[in-house]
Design an enzyme around this catalytic site. Structure first.
Site: not given
Ligand code: MG
Length: 404
Positions: A9, A104-105
């Site tokens: 993350d 974003d992961e």
């Molecule tokens: Mg994040």
């Protein structure tokens, strides 16, 4: 064999990308806005802003009251997508199984490749270093390692920024027990509030809570999902984003306003849902080779059928016609509470041989005409006569996902 899953993350993603691009912003509280609209919200705040209590999804005015010197930036989605592409290609140096979970992961399944790099922890630290060296020194990520996706994600959420948490059989129960329920992926604030009405506040309570109570409150699928969360179980595979595109399936379901018993009514609902799924296929230019349907009965038991199609299909009426034979084999012993249908084994239309039969061509033209009218004037402006009066109602399921 125990799987080795990483969840990665990126920390305060949009904000740190902005700080990476502009050194003057580094170390300062910044907020990235979702759009240029007046009442927009903050979609990302930098680590410095978070320390002051400016969270994602707070309003700009509110944030400026907390921190008048907050630097406000309008987000640039293209820039973030570009950085995402770069870190995904770093992840792919360690395994071919990289599932993009959000911008974003990502999940990585390194079960088969971990030994090549000295184990999953080594992979995690190599990834952190590579992101800093090859993309930007200001970017950091939190990584969770676990035997499944759920525990890996729980782990990456525990230490921010720049964390590395390993969850295994030994520490699993302890970690699950000590976290508030809303910290778990799949629960959130609304569900945890509803759980508190059942006196469930921790995973321990959730383990003890009878499944019947959970089914009553959340429906059968969500109830089992909650039980799995309580024990940290998750069998879902990491599906590479390259496969994900191909493994697409289309589905549509609805919970009835009232339980239905008549076969005719059930058939009508099936036709309605198959028409919806077929429209989704056509909108995305897909054809299917497999279809199916399921029922959920009054007592939450279920029954379903999957069937192969003789030829490629994106026509709701055809799906429906083929489902009738399957339906005749099902004993409807109870009133039906919910119905769902799906189309699978899909292929993009460019890869599907087109039929030369005049009736197929005619049917295709009719569908195209109906779609163009509905796309222009609104859903279901033109539909099959038998379906007039059947309306789709949006129902929000227990897990907060929108269902039809
Ligand atoms: Mg994040």
């Amino acid at each position: 064999m125990t799987r080795k899953i990483l969840h990665i993350d990126m920390n305060s993603y949009f904000a740190t990308v902005e700080q990476q691009a502009n050194p003057l912003l580094r170390g300062r509280p910044i907020a990235v806005l979702g759009s240029k609209a007046k009442r927009t919200i903050i979609v990302a705040s930098s680590i410095e802003a978070k320390r002051l209590g400016i969270k994602t999804a707070s309003g700009l005015n509110e944030a400026l009251k907390i921190c008048p010197e907050l630097v406000v930036i309008h987000g640039e989605p293209r820039k973030y997508a570009d950085v995402t592409r770069r870190f995904i290609s770093i992840f792919e140096e360690f395994t071919d199984k990289v599932e993009i979970f959000s911008i974003d992961e990502a999940f990585l399944d390194v079960t088969k490749t971990a030994n090549l790099f000295g184990g999953p922890e080594k992979i995690a630290s190599k990834i952190k270093r590579k992101i800093r060296d090859e993309i930007g020194s200001w970017l950091s990520c939190s990584i969770g390692i676990g035997p499944n996706k759920f525990l890996a994600k729980t782990g990456s959420d525990l230490e921010k920024p720049d964390g590395l948490v390993i969850i295994n059989e030994n520490n699993k129960d302890n970690i699950l027990q000590n976290l508030p329920l809303e910290r778990f992926c799949g629960i959130g604030r609304a569900i945890s509030r509803r759980l508190s009405l059942l006196d469930v506040y921790t995973t321990g309570d959730l383990r003890k809570c009878p499944i019947a109570c959970l089914k009553e409150e959340f429906g059968v699928i969500s109830a089992w999902k909650l039980k799995q969360i309580a024990y940290g179980l998750d069998i879902s595979p990491v599906i590479s984003w390259r496969e994900q595109k191909l493994a697409k399936s289309f589905s549509c379901s609805r919970t009835m306003n009232r339980d239905i018993t008549s076969r005719d009514e059930i058939k009508k609902q099936l036709l309605f849902l198959f028409e919806k799924v077929a429209k989704k296929l056509r909108d995305d230019n897909y054809w299917a080779k497999e279809a199916g349907f399921w029922f959920r009965f009054k007592d939450f038991s279920g029954h379903g059928k999957v069937f192969r199609l003789g030829s490629w299909c994106c026509n709701g009426l055809e799906f429906y016609g083929l489902s009738l034979k399957q339906l005749s084999q099902i004993h409807l012993h109870q009133p039906v509470r919910a119905i769902g249908v799906f189309a699978g084994r899909v292929q993009l239309s460019v890869n599907v041989p087109s039929s030369f039969l005049p009736e197929d061509k005619l049917n295709q033209q009719i569908l195209e005409t109906m779609d163009s009218i509905n796309n222009r004037y609104g859903e279901d402006v033109i539909t099959r006569g038998v379906l007039t009066g059947v309306k789709l109602k949006e129902v929000v399921s227990g897990m907060g996902r929108k269902k039809f």
